[in-house]
Design a protein around this motif. Sequence first.
Motif, PDB file in Angstrom:
ATOM      1  N   LEU A 380       0.830  -1.200   0.000  1.00  0.00           N
ATOM      2  CA  LEU A 380       0.000   0.000   0.000  1.00  0.00           C
ATOM      3  C   LEU A 380       0.866   1.252   0.000  1.00  0.00           C
ATOM      4  O   LEU A 380       0.448   2.308  -0.459  1.00  0.00           O
ATOM      5  N   VAL A 386      -3.070   3.332  -4.916  1.00  0.00           N
ATOM      6  CA  VAL A 386      -3.433   4.045  -3.693  1.00  0.00           C
ATOM      7  C   VAL A 386      -3.341   5.554  -3.899  1.00  0.00           C
ATOM      8  O   VAL A 386      -4.171   6.319  -3.385  1.00  0.00           O
ATOM      9  N   LEU A 394     -10.203   1.574  -4.897  1.00  0.00           N
ATOM     10  CA  LEU A 394      -9.937   1.231  -3.501  1.00  0.00           C
ATOM     11  C   LEU A 394     -11.237   0.978  -2.741  1.00  0.00           C
ATOM     12  O   LEU A 394     -11.358   0.010  -1.986  1.00  0.00           O
ATOM     13  N   ARG A 436      -4.208   6.456   2.402  1.00  0.00           N
ATOM     14  CA  ARG A 436      -3.786   7.386   1.350  1.00  0.00           C
ATOM     15  C   ARG A 436      -2.937   8.551   1.869  1.00  0.00           C
ATOM     16  O   ARG A 436      -2.453   9.363   1.075  1.00  0.00           O
TER      17      ARG A 436
END
Length: 466
Positions: A380, A386, A394, A436
């Motif tokens: 990730l 991402v 996502l 994120r």
Amino acid sequence: MIRKTMMKRSVGALTAGALALAVAAVWAQTATAPSGAAVSPVPTPSVPAVTVEAGTQTPAANDPQARLVKQGEYLARAADCAACHTAPKGKPFAGGLPIASPIGTIYSTNITPDKDTGIGSYSLEDFDKAVRHGIAKNGSTLYPAMPYTSYAKVRPADVKALYAYFMSGVQPVAQANKATDIPWPMSMRWPLSIWRKMFAPAVVADAASTDNDPISRGRYLVEGLGHCSACHTPRGIALQEKALTDDSTAFLSGGVVENFLAKNLRGDVTDGLGNWSEGDITAFLKGGRNDHSAAFGGMSDVVQHSTQHMNDDDLSAVAKYLKTLKPVDPNAKALAYDETVAKALRAGSDKSNGALTFIDNCAACHRSTGKGYTQTFPTLALSSTVNSADPTSLVHIVLRGAEMPSTNTAPTHYAMPGFDDRLTDQDVADVLTFVRSSWGNKAPAVTAAQVAKVRKDVGAAPQPQR
């Protein structure tokens, strides 16, 4: 992007009305992601075995017609024709696959050589008109679910090989085509002819092959039967692809298909392929995973049924060409890993809902470092998926889960469960916002409203009540 001349103002209201119907009738094509495409010629030793049901005719291996059929078989596999023209548990290429559109359901057609219900009565000219021009044998315009705007780039010699395969290498199946579930007046076909004249490029002619140049060959594969832009290029107001060639940076810059974001394939260092090597790209297309990512959604099917069967030269050519694409944002700075969040998670000092939801549901596979396990559970941290501005993929994956393809080079079939019945919209928004913005990622926050929309669009379970 090559376009036909726009309709003149003198047609006035007729043009406006027809275009309105065309916009309603045309749908964004389903995910078929980058696959290989036509090669002229394809070396016979490199042609992989194809598992689709073979026809009854088996010419001798040294027969020129046999070699043409074999080449067509490879091209059909590389273009993933079976993906749309084979229904679940159906006969290969017999059609009947339901394809959702904004105005109703379209069913793929029977392209086996059955003379009554398939294309057995098609001449080579009929076949070419359908594949490259988007015109059916009866003269009507095909729905652009058939990506003829890309197939226009395919050389006539390769169309001839495809025709040979579908006529001599595919088992005929007597299965009538299903009518569309599109109500009148949206079901009228004539507005599509206006769309075709406005947006379809002129078809190419046979020319001296440039396949000995890997980049030229890769461009041919990507723009033609690979029809990569059908999913990976954003669309305009009439649902036309904003670019069909690299004349614009819109080409292959990403698009939403079936509630997944078909990612940016250009050289951007945050959300594109800027940090992927040629080897990373070929590994992804051949095995469905690499050190950066894993295939999911429609791309998983493309890898499993199409690109893994391409020969190494084709995959290398695709990778070389994609690496020539300039970034949309040439000023973006590469992301750098930051271990601050990893330390906070290990210390238990971050008590936010996003962090706690991650620890409870995600950390076992993706780890507190965000780095996952190489080619098993995707990283990730610094992931281009991402860090894409659009979080649709996502959200979709968290709600409904995802599966890697099982391929010859990577047969282990890993899957992620869906959390739609476990996490509320706010939980999903919080955990994705956390992901994120952690480990060096720098992507916009996700809202509960965005999650709610995707939940509805993908048919996920209602959020739990607490």
